[in-house]
Design a protein around this motif. Structure first.
Motif, PDB file in Angstrom:
ATOM      1  N   GLY A 177       0.769  -1.234   0.000  1.00 54.88           N
ATOM      2  CA  GLY A 177       0.000   0.000   0.000  1.00 54.88           C
ATOM      3  C   GLY A 177       0.799   1.282   0.000  1.00 54.88           C
ATOM      4  O   GLY A 177       0.251   2.359   0.236  1.00 54.88           O
ATOM      5  N   LEU A 178       2.084   1.191  -0.279  1.00 53.51           N
ATOM      6  CA  LEU A 178       2.876   2.414  -0.390  1.00 53.51           C
ATOM      7  C   LEU A 178       2.596   3.120  -1.709  1.00 53.51           C
ATOM      8  O   LEU A 178       2.800   4.334  -1.832  1.00 53.51           O
ATOM      9  N   THR A 179       2.149   2.364  -2.699  1.00 58.09           N
ATOM     10  CA  THR A 179       1.687   2.946  -3.964  1.00 58.09           C
ATOM     11  C   THR A 179       0.299   2.380  -4.248  1.00 58.09           C
ATOM     12  O   THR A 179      -0.091   1.350  -3.707  1.00 58.09           O
ATOM     13  N   HIS A 229      12.872  -7.216   1.993  1.00 60.64           N
ATOM     14  CA  HIS A 229      11.548  -7.658   2.410  1.00 60.64           C
ATOM     15  C   HIS A 229      10.887  -8.469   1.298  1.00 60.64           C
ATOM     16  O   HIS A 229      10.292  -9.521   1.544  1.00 60.64           O
ATOM     17  N   GLY A 230      11.031  -7.993   0.067  1.00 57.18           N
ATOM     18  CA  GLY A 230      10.459  -8.713  -1.060  1.00 57.18           C
ATOM     19  C   GLY A 230      11.178 -10.009  -1.371  1.00 57.18           C
ATOM     20  O   GLY A 230      10.577 -10.977  -1.848  1.00 57.18           O
ATOM     21  N   ARG A 231      12.455 -10.044  -1.093  1.00 55.63           N
ATOM     22  CA  ARG A 231      13.262 -11.225  -1.395  1.00 55.63           C
ATOM     23  C   ARG A 231      13.028 -12.357  -0.395  1.00 55.63           C
ATOM     24  O   ARG A 231      13.022 -13.537  -0.770  1.00 55.63           O
ATOM     25  N   TYR A 232      12.809 -12.007   0.880  1.00 55.40           N
ATOM     26  CA  TYR A 232      12.783 -13.040   1.914  1.00 55.40           C
ATOM     27  C   TYR A 232      11.449 -13.179   2.660  1.00 55.40           C
ATOM     28  O   TYR A 232      11.216 -14.221   3.267  1.00 55.40           O
ATOM     29  N   VAL A 233      10.614 -12.170   2.638  1.00 58.82           N
ATOM     30  CA  VAL A 233       9.353 -12.222   3.385  1.00 58.82           C
ATOM     31  C   VAL A 233       8.148 -12.048   2.459  1.00 58.82           C
ATOM     32  O   VAL A 233       7.319 -12.943   2.321  1.00 58.82           O
ATOM     33  N   CYS A 234       8.070 -10.905   1.816  1.00 60.84           N
ATOM     34  CA  CYS A 234       6.927 -10.597   0.952  1.00 60.84           C
ATOM     35  C   CYS A 234       7.203 -11.104  -0.462  1.00 60.84           C
ATOM     36  O   CYS A 234       7.233 -10.347  -1.431  1.00 60.84           O
ATOM     37  N   THR A 235       7.413 -12.411  -0.569  1.00 63.84           N
ATOM     38  CA  THR A 235       7.780 -13.029  -1.838  1.00 63.84           C
ATOM     39  C   THR A 235       6.608 -13.006  -2.810  1.00 63.84           C
ATOM     40  O   THR A 235       5.449 -12.881  -2.418  1.00 63.84           O
ATOM     41  N   ALA A 236       6.924 -13.154  -4.080  1.00 65.68           N
ATOM     42  CA  ALA A 236       5.907 -12.972  -5.107  1.00 65.68           C
ATOM     43  C   ALA A 236       4.775 -13.993  -5.005  1.00 65.68           C
ATOM     44  O   ALA A 236       3.602 -13.634  -5.061  1.00 65.68           O
ATOM     45  N   ARG A 237       5.115 -15.260  -4.859  1.00 63.76           N
ATOM     46  CA  ARG A 237       4.096 -16.305  -4.941  1.00 63.76           C
ATOM     47  C   ARG A 237       3.514 -16.716  -3.598  1.00 63.76           C
ATOM     48  O   ARG A 237       2.338 -17.050  -3.505  1.00 63.76           O
ATOM     49  N   ALA A 238       4.324 -16.725  -2.571  1.00 61.88           N
ATOM     50  CA  ALA A 238       3.846 -17.190  -1.267  1.00 61.88           C
ATOM     51  C   ALA A 238       4.385 -16.293  -0.159  1.00 61.88           C
ATOM     52  O   ALA A 238       5.290 -16.677   0.581  1.00 61.88           O
ATOM     53  N   PRO A 239       3.840 -15.094  -0.040  1.00 59.74           N
ATOM     54  CA  PRO A 239       4.341 -14.186   0.998  1.00 59.74           C
ATOM     55  C   PRO A 239       4.159 -14.764   2.388  1.00 59.74           C
ATOM     56  O   PRO A 239       3.149 -15.412   2.691  1.00 59.74           O
ATOM     57  N   LYS A 240       5.171 -14.558   3.232  1.00 59.03           N
ATOM     58  CA  LYS A 240       5.167 -15.115   4.586  1.00 59.03           C
ATOM     59  C   LYS A 240       4.522 -14.113   5.547  1.00 59.03           C
ATOM     60  O   LYS A 240       5.186 -13.536   6.413  1.00 59.03           O
ATOM     61  N   CYS A 241       3.212 -13.936   5.397  1.00 54.93           N
ATOM     62  CA  CYS A 241       2.504 -12.920   6.183  1.00 54.93           C
ATOM     63  C   CYS A 241       2.589 -13.189   7.677  1.00 54.93           C
ATOM     64  O   CYS A 241       2.607 -12.258   8.490  1.00 54.93           O
ATOM     65  N   GLY A 242       2.653 -14.487   8.064  1.00 57.50           N
ATOM     66  CA  GLY A 242       2.737 -14.816   9.474  1.00 57.50           C
ATOM     67  C   GLY A 242       4.041 -14.405  10.116  1.00 57.50           C
ATOM     68  O   GLY A 242       4.125 -14.273  11.346  1.00 57.50           O
ATOM     69  N   GLU A 243       5.072 -14.181   9.293  1.00 50.61           N
ATOM     70  CA  GLU A 243       6.380 -13.787   9.807  1.00 50.61           C
ATOM     71  C   GLU A 243       6.652 -12.294   9.589  1.00 50.61           C
ATOM     72  O   GLU A 243       7.730 -11.808   9.915  1.00 50.61           O
ATOM     73  N   CYS A 244       5.686 -11.582   9.040  1.00 48.36           N
ATOM     74  CA  CYS A 244       5.914 -10.210   8.598  1.00 48.36           C
ATOM     75  C   CYS A 244       5.745  -9.211   9.729  1.00 48.36           C
ATOM     76  O   CYS A 244       4.705  -9.161  10.392  1.00 48.36           O
ATOM     77  N   GLY A 245       6.751  -8.389   9.935  1.00 49.50           N
ATOM     78  CA  GLY A 245       6.703  -7.390  10.997  1.00 49.50           C
ATOM     79  C   GLY A 245       5.874  -6.170  10.658  1.00 49.50           C
ATOM     80  O   GLY A 245       5.551  -5.374  11.545  1.00 49.50           O
ATOM     81  N   ILE A 246       5.545  -5.982   9.382  1.00 46.79           N
ATOM     82  CA  ILE A 246       4.792  -4.782   8.996  1.00 46.79           C
ATOM     83  C   ILE A 246       3.360  -5.111   8.591  1.00 46.79           C
ATOM     84  O   ILE A 246       2.676  -4.284   7.982  1.00 46.79           O
ATOM     85  N   SER A 247       2.875  -6.318   8.944  1.00 40.36           N
ATOM     86  CA  SER A 247       1.522  -6.700   8.536  1.00 40.36           C
ATOM     87  C   SER A 247       0.455  -5.752   9.077  1.00 40.36           C
ATOM     88  O   SER A 247      -0.599  -5.581   8.458  1.00 40.36           O
ATOM     89  N   ALA A 248       0.720  -5.108  10.210  1.00 41.92           N
ATOM     90  CA  ALA A 248      -0.264  -4.189  10.799  1.00 41.92           C
ATOM     91  C   ALA A 248      -0.549  -3.001   9.893  1.00 41.92           C
ATOM     92  O   ALA A 248      -1.613  -2.374  10.000  1.00 41.92           O
ATOM     93  N   TRP A 249       0.380  -2.698   8.988  1.00 41.85           N
ATOM     94  CA  TRP A 249       0.200  -1.561   8.087  1.00 41.85           C
ATOM     95  C   TRP A 249       0.011  -1.989   6.630  1.00 41.85           C
ATOM     96  O   TRP A 249      -0.064  -1.146   5.744  1.00 41.85           O
ATOM     97  N   CYS A 250      -0.052  -3.290   6.398  1.00 41.43           N
ATOM     98  CA  CYS A 250      -0.101  -3.816   5.026  1.00 41.43           C
ATOM     99  C   CYS A 250      -1.527  -3.812   4.483  1.00 41.43           C
ATOM    100  O   CYS A 250      -2.434  -4.390   5.080  1.00 41.43           O
ATOM    101  N   ARG A 251      -1.700  -3.183   3.340  1.00 43.57           N
ATOM    102  CA  ARG A 251      -3.026  -3.101   2.723  1.00 43.57           C
ATOM    103  C   ARG A 251      -3.556  -4.482   2.325  1.00 43.57           C
ATOM    104  O   ARG A 251      -4.711  -4.799   2.569  1.00 43.57           O
ATOM    105  N   LYS A 252      -2.708  -5.314   1.723  1.00 35.94           N
ATOM    106  CA  LYS A 252      -3.176  -6.629   1.279  1.00 35.94           C
ATOM    107  C   LYS A 252      -3.508  -7.524   2.456  1.00 35.94           C
ATOM    108  O   LYS A 252      -4.489  -8.286   2.416  1.00 35.94           O
ATOM    109  N   TYR A 253      -2.709  -7.462   3.505  1.00 32.44           N
ATOM    110  CA  TYR A 253      -2.982  -8.280   4.686  1.00 32.44           C
ATOM    111  C   TYR A 253      -4.338  -7.903   5.281  1.00 32.44           C
ATOM    112  O   TYR A 253      -5.136  -8.778   5.649  1.00 32.44           O
ATOM    113  N   ALA A 254      -4.625  -6.609   5.351  1.00 36.15           N
ATOM    114  CA  ALA A 254      -5.914  -6.155   5.879  1.00 36.15           C
ATOM    115  C   ALA A 254      -7.053  -6.615   4.984  1.00 36.15           C
ATOM    116  O   ALA A 254      -8.109  -7.053   5.472  1.00 36.15           O
ATOM    117  N   ALA A 255      -6.857  -6.530   3.663  1.00 36.32           N
ATOM    118  CA  ALA A 255      -7.900  -6.955   2.731  1.00 36.32           C
ATOM    119  C   ALA A 255      -8.150  -8.456   2.846  1.00 36.32           C
ATOM    120  O   ALA A 255      -9.307  -8.906   2.806  1.00 36.32           O
TER     121      ALA A 255
END
Length: 222
Positions: free
Chosen positions: A150-152, A184-210
């Motif tokens: 959600g930064l863009t 973050h994109g290389r190791y956590v927010c990967t293209a095919r299977a993002p590791k949302c359970g391990e993500c430190g910024i999920s509280a601000w993530c637009r897709k996670y909220a959706a």
């Protein structure tokens, strides 16, 4: 959540947890970083780092590389994506670097983009890494992650993403913020299977909220 709140939360988290994020490319000087970044286009840093030691042993300075033909450079980078084009670009880049810039990588990013194989993103990477210039290089990770979290919103091109991030992220943090988003994109927010359970910024993530809203709606509809 407002755009400002999202940016403030994400920037604050990364500032605390990844204050010294840096490039994973291995290099010893500006020439080596320039070569490595050219090679990294549509290729992993891991593969580039496996390739460059032998390449730099054969061509330790731009002056040695400037004497080489693309055909002589090619065997050292044949495991890299698009090796033919990159070999041609490296040979031509080295010749121009030596003939017009005395073998020194120019810190002026517009001048740097005159070099063969060097576009806006490559110049911005060197500017951010070497001279801490307040620019935001946008690669596939930065482009994807920025839109997902959600930064863009509806960004169509890397330039749109670059200008949006530069508008909202404090200038002095742009060089390190580039690495935040890449890693973050290389190791956590990967293209095919993002590791949302391990993500430190999920509280601000637009897709996670959706996704959470969609799951609640699905449960409520059962």
């Amino acid at each position: 959540m407002t755009v400002r709140q999202r940016y403030d939360g994400i920037v604050a988290w990364f500032s605390e947890h990844m204050p010294a994020a840096e490039s994973e490319l291995r290099y010893k000087d500006p020439y080596q970083l320039l070569v490595a970044v050219i090679l990294s286009a549509q290729c992993t840093d891991k593969r580039v780092n496996m390739t460059t030691p032998a390449l730099f042993e054969a061509f330790p300075t731009p002056f040695e590389m400037a004497k080489a033909t693309a055909e002589e450079i090619y065997p050292y980078i044949r495991s890299i994506s698009y090796p033919n084009n990159k070999a041609k670009n490296l040979a031509a880049m080295a010749r121009m670097l030596c003939s017009e810039f005395g073998g020194e990588v120019p810190s002026d990013l517009e001048q740097m983009q005159r070099l063969p194989g060097v576009g806006r993103k490559t110049a911005n990477v060197l500017g951010a890494v070497l001279w801490q210039k307040e620019v935001m290089p946008v690669d596939t990770h930065v482009f994807r992650v920025s839109e997902r979290i959600g930064l863009t919103t509806g960004s169509k091109t890397p330039l749109q993403t670059e200008l949006t991030l530069e508008k909202h992220i404090p200038g002095h943090l742009l060089p390190v913020a580039h690495h935040w988003l890449i890693l973050h994109g290389r190791y956590v927010c990967t293209a095919r299977a993002p590791k949302c359970g391990e993500c430190g910024i999920s509280a601000w993530c637009r897709k996670y909220a959706a996704d959470r809203r969609a799951k609640r709606a699905e449960r409520d509809g059962e």
